[in-house]
Design a protein around this motif. Structure first.
Motif, mmCIF file in Angstrom:
data_model
loop_
_atom_site.group_PDB
_atom_site.id
_atom_site.type_symbol
_atom_site.label_atom_id
_atom_site.label_comp_id
_atom_site.label_asym_id
_atom_site.label_seq_id
_atom_site.Cartn_x
_atom_site.Cartn_y
_atom_site.Cartn_z
ATOM 1 N N TYR A 4 0.821 -1.208 0.000
ATOM 2 C CA TYR A 4 0.000 0.000 0.000
ATOM 3 C C TYR A 4 0.853 1.256 0.000
ATOM 4 O O TYR A 4 0.579 2.214 -0.737
ATOM 5 C CB TYR A 4 -0.938 -0.005 1.213
ATOM 6 N N GLU A 5 1.903 1.289 0.803
ATOM 7 C CA GLU A 5 2.704 2.513 0.925
ATOM 8 C C GLU A 5 3.417 2.849 -0.378
ATOM 9 O O GLU A 5 3.655 4.035 -0.657
ATOM 10 C CB GLU A 5 3.698 2.391 2.083
ATOM 11 N N ASN A 6 3.761 1.850 -1.171
ATOM 12 C CA ASN A 6 4.371 2.132 -2.475
ATOM 13 C C ASN A 6 3.357 2.786 -3.412
ATOM 14 O O ASN A 6 3.661 3.784 -4.085
ATOM 15 C CB ASN A 6 4.926 0.858 -3.098
ATOM 16 N N GLY A 7 2.152 2.225 -3.461
ATOM 17 C CA GLY A 7 1.102 2.819 -4.278
ATOM 18 C C GLY A 7 0.752 4.220 -3.807
ATOM 19 O O GLY A 7 0.549 5.134 -4.615
ATOM 20 N N ARG A 8 0.699 4.388 -2.508
ATOM 21 C CA ARG A 8 0.396 5.699 -1.932
ATOM 22 C C ARG A 8 1.455 6.723 -2.327
ATOM 23 O O ARG A 8 1.136 7.853 -2.704
ATOM 24 C CB ARG A 8 0.314 5.565 -0.410
ATOM 25 N N ALA A 9 2.721 6.322 -2.264
ATOM 26 C CA ALA A 9 3.815 7.226 -2.636
ATOM 27 C C ALA A 9 3.712 7.617 -4.110
ATOM 28 O O ALA A 9 3.971 8.777 -4.484
ATOM 29 C CB ALA A 9 5.156 6.574 -2.347
ATOM 30 N N MET A 10 3.333 6.658 -4.967
ATOM 31 C CA MET A 10 3.208 6.958 -6.396
ATOM 32 C C MET A 10 2.068 7.937 -6.660
ATOM 33 O O MET A 10 2.214 8.875 -7.447
ATOM 34 C CB MET A 10 3.009 5.663 -7.187
ATOM 35 N N VAL A 11 0.936 7.735 -6.013
ATOM 36 C CA VAL A 11 -0.206 8.628 -6.227
ATOM 37 C C VAL A 11 0.110 10.034 -5.718
ATOM 38 O O VAL A 11 -0.192 11.040 -6.388
ATOM 39 C CB VAL A 11 -1.467 8.051 -5.558
ATOM 40 N N ARG A 12 0.734 10.129 -4.575
ATOM 41 C CA ARG A 12 1.098 11.441 -4.043
ATOM 42 C C ARG A 12 2.081 12.156 -4.959
ATOM 43 O O ARG A 12 1.938 13.355 -5.248
ATOM 44 C CB ARG A 12 1.679 11.291 -2.635
ATOM 45 N N ARG A 13 3.094 11.434 -5.435
ATOM 46 C CA ARG A 13 4.081 12.055 -6.315
ATOM 47 C C ARG A 13 3.450 12.466 -7.632
ATOM 48 O O ARG A 13 3.754 13.529 -8.189
ATOM 49 C CB ARG A 13 5.249 11.100 -6.551
ATOM 50 N N ALA A 14 2.562 11.633 -8.145
ATOM 51 C CA ALA A 14 1.874 11.973 -9.389
ATOM 52 C C ALA A 14 1.113 13.287 -9.236
ATOM 53 O O ALA A 14 1.203 14.179 -10.090
ATOM 54 C CB ALA A 14 0.921 10.845 -9.781
ATOM 55 N N PHE A 15 0.368 13.417 -8.148
ATOM 56 C CA PHE A 15 -0.396 14.645 -7.931
ATOM 57 C C PHE A 15 0.527 15.846 -7.741
ATOM 58 O O PHE A 15 0.258 16.942 -8.261
ATOM 59 C CB PHE A 15 -1.324 14.473 -6.731
ATOM 60 N N ASP A 16 1.623 15.645 -7.053
ATOM 61 C CA ASP A 16 2.589 16.730 -6.866
ATOM 62 C C ASP A 16 3.186 17.200 -8.191
ATOM 63 O O ASP A 16 3.627 18.348 -8.310
ATOM 64 C CB ASP A 16 3.724 16.283 -5.934
ATOM 65 N N LEU A 17 3.210 16.308 -9.187
ATOM 66 C CA LEU A 17 3.752 16.656 -10.502
ATOM 67 C C LEU A 17 2.681 17.172 -11.465
ATOM 68 O O LEU A 17 2.969 17.418 -12.635
ATOM 69 C CB LEU A 17 4.442 15.433 -11.116
ATOM 70 N N GLY A 18 1.461 17.329 -10.966
ATOM 71 C CA GLY A 18 0.394 17.886 -11.788
ATOM 72 C C GLY A 18 -0.509 16.874 -12.444
ATOM 73 O O GLY A 18 -1.415 17.239 -13.200
ATOM 74 N N ILE A 19 -0.293 15.584 -12.191
ATOM 75 C CA ILE A 19 -1.212 14.558 -12.697
ATOM 76 C C ILE A 19 -2.474 14.596 -11.847
ATOM 77 O O ILE A 19 -2.441 14.350 -10.646
ATOM 78 C CB ILE A 19 -0.575 13.161 -12.651
ATOM 79 N N THR A 20 -3.567 14.933 -12.487
ATOM 80 C CA THR A 20 -4.834 15.050 -11.755
ATOM 81 C C THR A 20 -5.805 13.925 -12.087
ATOM 82 O O THR A 20 -6.839 13.800 -11.443
ATOM 83 C CB THR A 20 -5.516 16.391 -12.084
ATOM 84 N N HIS A 21 -5.465 13.114 -13.101
ATOM 85 C CA HIS A 21 -6.385 12.071 -13.537
ATOM 86 C C HIS A 21 -5.887 10.702 -13.106
ATOM 87 O O HIS A 21 -4.766 10.299 -13.460
ATOM 88 C CB HIS A 21 -6.537 12.112 -15.054
ATOM 89 N N PHE A 22 -6.728 9.984 -12.361
ATOM 90 C CA PHE A 22 -6.411 8.645 -11.863
ATOM 91 C C PHE A 22 -7.465 7.682 -12.396
ATOM 92 O O PHE A 22 -8.654 7.840 -12.132
ATOM 93 C CB PHE A 22 -6.361 8.650 -10.334
#
Length: 329
Positions: free
Chosen positions: A42-60
């Motif tokens: 879970y923590e790996n997936g969580r880190a990826m989603v957080r980093r994605a949003f920090d980079l401007g990725i808004t679509h999941f």
């Protein structure tokens, strides 16, 4: 520690209008097909989603059966929303789908109204949200009238369970007819999700023209051709690669000597452009503005950073485009 999104997250991301709608998608979107399920950390997936949003990725992008086990990716994402992203819900585009096998019996897959409505209700509960931004019919149903499937999508929007609707894996004429029905109902189709890459180009044989004529955007999956259009296989299949394992999606025969030789030539061109091969492949599907967003998968944060980095050099000279065609012919 409480997550606070990076303030500069919108400064370097490109956002493209989806067809003729008011919806804009980040040029790079994150798919949760693999690596976000119940068997994953879970923590790996969580880190990826957080980093994605920090980079401007808004679509999941999700689907009812993503995992494994089926449904667990939505559960994980719902937990991430609760843990980190709930203050930013109005900045997110969350999508899910129904159409592939999810549960036993006649309504656990395909495209009946019963199936689609039941599936979305389950998805909303798993994610803990009142609505999704985009709800897709995941694949055409040969046995259910298209009018019923599209009426279900229209009803779902009218019920407030989705803001927009789309289709995935539909061929050109199916797409045109689905669009006609939805326009008639008053809920236009805003997006199509097909596979597309340098090596898989069926959407160029009519679908892209239909999407332009109908005012429908597109988000393409497998833009890296299951990892083949990366530097991972330049020296053959390694023991830790997807192709070396039991994957049914990437087989050793998918990476033939002929194909590998082409990948090596493409890699040379990418290096000349100052990019990784994966970055050039993403820039290529986005070239010319015909594709709204490239949908990536990831197993680690660095892959998301690399993908967003593709946007730093997203244009091609005619000579580069010609070289790509020559390599792939």
């Amino acid at each position: 520690m409480l997550y606070t999104a990076r303030q500069e997250r919108y400064e370097s991301m490109t956002y493209n209008r989806c067809g003729k709608s008011g919806l804009k998608l980040s040029a790079i979107s994150l798919g949760l097909w693999h690596n976000f399920g119940g068997i994953d950390k879970y923590e790996n997936g969580r880190a990826m989603v957080r980093r994605a949003f920090d980079l401007g990725i808004t679509h999941f992008d999700l689907a009812n059966n993503y995992g494994p086990p089926p449904g667990s990716a939505e559960e994980s994402f719902g937990r991430m929303l609760k843990d980190d992203l709930s203050p930013y819900r109005d900045e997110l585009i969350i999508s899910t789908k129904a159409g592939y096998y999810m549960w036993p019996g006649p309504y656990g897959e395909w495209g009946s109204k019963k199936s689609l409505v039941s599936s979305l209700d389950q998805s909303l509960k798993r994610m803990g949200v009142d609505y999704v931004d985009i709800f897709y019919h995941h694949r055409p149903d040969p046995d259910t009238p298209l009018e019923e499937t599209m009426a279900a999508l229209d009803m779902i929007v009218r019920q407030g369970k989705a803001l927009y609707v789309g289709i995935s894996n539909y061929r050109p004429e199916q797409t045109r007819e689905a669009s006609r029905i939805l326009k008639q109902l008053g809920t236009p189709c805003v997006i199509h999700q097909p596979n597309y890459s340098m090596m898989s180009r069926w959407i160029e044989d009519g679908l892209q023209e239909v999407l332009e004529e109908e005012g429908i955007g597109s988000i393409v999956f497998s833009p890296l051709e299951k990892g083949i259009l990366t530097d991972r296989y330049l020296n053959g299949i390694t023991s830790d690669s997807r192709a070396a394992g039991p994957s049914v999606f990437l087989r050793p025969e998918d990476i033939s000597e002929t194909r590998l030789a082409k990948v090596k030539e493409l890699n040379k061109l990418a290096l000349e452009r100052g990019q990784k091969l994966s970055q050039m492949a993403l820039a290529w599907v986005l070239r010319g503005g015909r594709v709204t967003s490239a949908l990536i998968g990831a197993s680690k944060v660095e892959q998301i950073e690399d993908a967003v980095g593709a946007l730093a050099n997203a244009s091609f000279s005619q000579d580069e485009l010609d070289r790509i065609e020559y390599i792939l012919k």
